[in-house]
Motif scaffolding. Structure first.
Motif, PDB file in Angstrom:
ATOM      1  N   ILE A  27       0.858  -1.181   0.000  1.00  0.00           N
ATOM      2  CA  ILE A  27       0.000   0.000   0.000  1.00  0.00           C
ATOM      3  C   ILE A  27       0.897   1.235   0.000  1.00  0.00           C
ATOM      4  O   ILE A  27       1.851   1.323   0.767  1.00  0.00           O
ATOM      5  N   ASP A  28       0.550   2.187  -0.855  1.00  0.00           N
ATOM      6  CA  ASP A  28       1.337   3.416  -0.953  1.00  0.00           C
ATOM      7  C   ASP A  28       0.763   4.459   0.001  1.00  0.00           C
ATOM      8  O   ASP A  28      -0.373   4.892  -0.163  1.00  0.00           O
ATOM      9  N   PHE A  29       1.523   4.828   1.010  1.00  0.00           N
ATOM     10  CA  PHE A  29       1.094   5.868   1.942  1.00  0.00           C
ATOM     11  C   PHE A  29       2.319   6.572   2.500  1.00  0.00           C
ATOM     12  O   PHE A  29       3.422   6.045   2.497  1.00  0.00           O
ATOM     13  N   GLU A  30       2.073   7.779   2.971  1.00  0.00           N
ATOM     14  CA  GLU A  30       3.106   8.575   3.635  1.00  0.00           C
ATOM     15  C   GLU A  30       2.822   8.504   5.129  1.00  0.00           C
ATOM     16  O   GLU A  30       1.686   8.696   5.559  1.00  0.00           O
ATOM     17  N   LEU A  31       3.839   8.230   5.924  1.00  0.00           N
ATOM     18  CA  LEU A  31       3.682   8.116   7.376  1.00  0.00           C
ATOM     19  C   LEU A  31       4.297   9.326   8.057  1.00  0.00           C
ATOM     20  O   LEU A  31       5.466   9.636   7.854  1.00  0.00           O
ATOM     21  N   GLU A  32       3.477   9.996   8.857  1.00  0.00           N
ATOM     22  CA  GLU A  32       3.959  11.106   9.678  1.00  0.00           C
ATOM     23  C   GLU A  32       3.846  10.679  11.132  1.00  0.00           C
ATOM     24  O   GLU A  32       2.770  10.279  11.579  1.00  0.00           O
ATOM     25  N   VAL A  33       4.935  10.732  11.867  1.00  0.00           N
ATOM     26  CA  VAL A  33       4.934  10.362  13.281  1.00  0.00           C
ATOM     27  C   VAL A  33       4.916  11.652  14.097  1.00  0.00           C
ATOM     28  O   VAL A  33       5.780  12.520  13.905  1.00  0.00           O
ATOM     29  N   ARG A  34       3.928  11.761  14.983  1.00  0.00           N
ATOM     30  CA  ARG A  34       3.790  12.948  15.821  1.00  0.00           C
ATOM     31  C   ARG A  34       4.031  12.580  17.279  1.00  0.00           C
ATOM     32  O   ARG A  34       3.360  11.698  17.814  1.00  0.00           O
ATOM     33  N   ASP A  35       4.951  13.270  17.890  1.00  0.00           N
ATOM     34  CA  ASP A  35       5.291  13.080  19.302  1.00  0.00           C
ATOM     35  C   ASP A  35       4.300  13.882  20.138  1.00  0.00           C
ATOM     36  O   ASP A  35       4.302  15.116  20.102  1.00  0.00           O
ATOM     37  N   ILE A  36       3.463  13.181  20.904  1.00  0.00           N
ATOM     38  CA  ILE A  36       2.413  13.878  21.667  1.00  0.00           C
ATOM     39  C   ILE A  36       2.978  14.749  22.782  1.00  0.00           C
ATOM     40  O   ILE A  36       2.270  15.614  23.301  1.00  0.00           O
ATOM     41  N   THR A  37       4.234  14.552  23.138  1.00  0.00           N
ATOM     42  CA  THR A  37       4.812  15.368  24.207  1.00  0.00           C
ATOM     43  C   THR A  37       5.224  16.753  23.714  1.00  0.00           C
ATOM     44  O   THR A  37       5.627  17.596  24.514  1.00  0.00           O
ATOM     45  N   THR A  38       5.104  17.007  22.408  1.00  0.00           N
ATOM     46  CA  THR A  38       5.509  18.299  21.863  1.00  0.00           C
ATOM     47  C   THR A  38       4.363  19.305  21.818  1.00  0.00           C
ATOM     48  O   THR A  38       4.612  20.488  21.583  1.00  0.00           O
ATOM     49  N   VAL A  63      -8.756  16.389   7.287  1.00  0.00           N
ATOM     50  CA  VAL A  63      -9.617  15.813   8.307  1.00  0.00           C
ATOM     51  C   VAL A  63      -8.974  14.497   8.735  1.00  0.00           C
ATOM     52  O   VAL A  63      -8.716  13.631   7.907  1.00  0.00           O
ATOM     53  N   GLU A  64      -8.718  14.369  10.023  1.00  0.00           N
ATOM     54  CA  GLU A  64      -8.125  13.139  10.535  1.00  0.00           C
ATOM     55  C   GLU A  64      -9.224  12.185  10.984  1.00  0.00           C
ATOM     56  O   GLU A  64     -10.134  12.575  11.692  1.00  0.00           O
ATOM     57  N   GLU A  65      -9.100  10.955  10.534  1.00  0.00           N
ATOM     58  CA  GLU A  65     -10.029   9.903  10.930  1.00  0.00           C
ATOM     59  C   GLU A  65      -9.240   8.819  11.650  1.00  0.00           C
ATOM     60  O   GLU A  65      -8.327   8.223  11.070  1.00  0.00           O
ATOM     61  N   GLN A  66      -9.587   8.597  12.912  1.00  0.00           N
ATOM     62  CA  GLN A  66      -8.862   7.593  13.694  1.00  0.00           C
ATOM     63  C   GLN A  66      -9.225   6.207  13.206  1.00  0.00           C
ATOM     64  O   GLN A  66     -10.398   5.875  13.024  1.00  0.00           O
ATOM     65  N   LEU A  67      -8.210   5.387  12.986  1.00  0.00           N
ATOM     66  CA  LEU A  67      -8.397   4.003  12.562  1.00  0.00           C
ATOM     67  C   LEU A  67      -8.448   3.105  13.796  1.00  0.00           C
ATOM     68  O   LEU A  67      -7.929   3.457  14.852  1.00  0.00           O
ATOM     69  N   PRO A  68      -9.064   1.935  13.665  1.00  0.00           N
ATOM     70  CA  PRO A  68      -9.058   0.995  14.789  1.00  0.00           C
ATOM     71  C   PRO A  68      -7.628   0.644  15.187  1.00  0.00           C
ATOM     72  O   PRO A  68      -6.739   0.576  14.338  1.00  0.00           O
ATOM     73  N   ARG A  69      -7.436   0.417  16.469  1.00  0.00           N
ATOM     74  CA  ARG A  69      -6.095   0.116  16.967  1.00  0.00           C
ATOM     75  C   ARG A  69      -5.690  -1.306  16.571  1.00  0.00           C
ATOM     76  O   ARG A  69      -6.352  -2.270  16.923  1.00  0.00           O
ATOM     77  N   PRO A  70      -4.578  -1.431  15.853  1.00  0.00           N
ATOM     78  CA  PRO A  70      -4.101  -2.776  15.515  1.00  0.00           C
ATOM     79  C   PRO A  70      -3.507  -3.463  16.747  1.00  0.00           C
ATOM     80  O   PRO A  70      -2.926  -2.813  17.609  1.00  0.00           O
ATOM     81  N   GLN A  78      -0.911  -8.884   8.590  1.00  0.00           N
ATOM     82  CA  GLN A  78      -2.211  -8.570   9.195  1.00  0.00           C
ATOM     83  C   GLN A  78      -2.444  -7.062   9.241  1.00  0.00           C
ATOM     84  O   GLN A  78      -3.555  -6.589   8.986  1.00  0.00           O
ATOM     85  N   LEU A  79      -1.411  -6.302   9.544  1.00  0.00           N
ATOM     86  CA  LEU A  79      -1.526  -4.853   9.549  1.00  0.00           C
ATOM     87  C   LEU A  79      -1.828  -4.347   8.140  1.00  0.00           C
ATOM     88  O   LEU A  79      -2.686  -3.481   7.947  1.00  0.00           O
ATOM     89  N   GLU A  80      -1.157  -4.907   7.152  1.00  0.00           N
ATOM     90  CA  GLU A  80      -1.390  -4.520   5.767  1.00  0.00           C
ATOM     91  C   GLU A  80      -2.830  -4.816   5.348  1.00  0.00           C
ATOM     92  O   GLU A  80      -3.461  -4.017   4.658  1.00  0.00           O
ATOM     93  N   GLN A  81      -3.372  -5.948   5.786  1.00  0.00           N
ATOM     94  CA  GLN A  81      -4.761  -6.284   5.463  1.00  0.00           C
ATOM     95  C   GLN A  81      -5.731  -5.283   6.085  1.00  0.00           C
ATOM     96  O   GLN A  81      -6.715  -4.887   5.465  1.00  0.00           O
ATOM     97  N   LEU A  83      -5.016  -2.126   6.834  1.00  0.00           N
ATOM     98  CA  LEU A  83      -4.854  -0.879   6.087  1.00  0.00           C
ATOM     99  C   LEU A  83      -5.536  -0.962   4.732  1.00  0.00           C
ATOM    100  O   LEU A  83      -6.116   0.017   4.263  1.00  0.00           O
ATOM    101  N   GLN A  84      -5.468  -2.106   4.107  1.00  0.00           N
ATOM    102  CA  GLN A  84      -6.138  -2.321   2.819  1.00  0.00           C
ATOM    103  C   GLN A  84      -7.627  -2.033   2.974  1.00  0.00           C
ATOM    104  O   GLN A  84      -8.227  -1.354   2.145  1.00  0.00           O
ATOM    105  N   LYS A  85      -8.199  -2.514   4.038  1.00  0.00           N
ATOM    106  CA  LYS A  85      -9.634  -2.330   4.294  1.00  0.00           C
ATOM    107  C   LYS A  85      -9.980  -0.858   4.496  1.00  0.00           C
ATOM    108  O   LYS A  85     -10.968  -0.372   3.958  1.00  0.00           O
ATOM    109  N   TYR A  86      -9.170  -0.155   5.272  1.00  0.00           N
ATOM    110  CA  TYR A  86      -9.508   1.215   5.635  1.00  0.00           C
ATOM    111  C   TYR A  86      -8.935   2.284   4.698  1.00  0.00           C
ATOM    112  O   TYR A  86      -9.435   3.395   4.670  1.00  0.00           O
ATOM    113  N   LEU A  87      -7.893   1.967   3.982  1.00  0.00           N
ATOM    114  CA  LEU A  87      -7.293   2.961   3.092  1.00  0.00           C
ATOM    115  C   LEU A  87      -7.688   2.771   1.646  1.00  0.00           C
ATOM    116  O   LEU A  87      -8.218   3.663   1.015  1.00  0.00           O
TER     117      LEU A  87
END
Length: 93
Positions: A27-38, A63-70, A78-81, A83-87
């Motif tokens: 799956i082609d996606f860009e990942l941004e990691v955000r540190d909540i302590t900032t 608009v951010e949509e929270q995905l179910p927690r893997p 399994q994670l890819e499957q 993401l396939q469903k939700y993305l």
């Protein structure tokens, strides 16, 4: 497609999910990691929930949509499957 991972330093669940996300190849996606302590608003929203994975939707405004927690026990496949469903399957929305 863009994903946002809310995390914090030293969180083993966050690091594990980030590692698996970086291994997803189907799956082609860009990942941004955000540190909540900032930022106080991120910390207040997610301090007891991390890791939190969201997809960014919308044309002009993001608009951010929270995905179910893997599960931390999931394999990369399994994670890819999930993401396939939700993305990919919802990409036309």
């Amino acid at each position: 497609m863009r994903l946002i991972l809310y995390s914090k330093p030293g969180c083993h669940l966050c690091e594990g999910l980030q590692d698996k996300l970086e291994q997803v190849e189907g799956i082609d996606f860009e990942l941004e990691v955000r540190d909540i302590t900032t930022r106080d608003d991120w910390f207040a929203a997610f301090q007891y929930e991390i890791p939190v994975l969201c997809r960014v939707r919308g044309d002009n405004q993001e608009v951010e949509e929270q995905l179910p927690r893997p599960s931390p026990r999931w394999s990369v496949l399994q994670l890819e499957q999930m993401l396939q469903k939700y993305l990919v399957n919802n990409d036309s929305e």
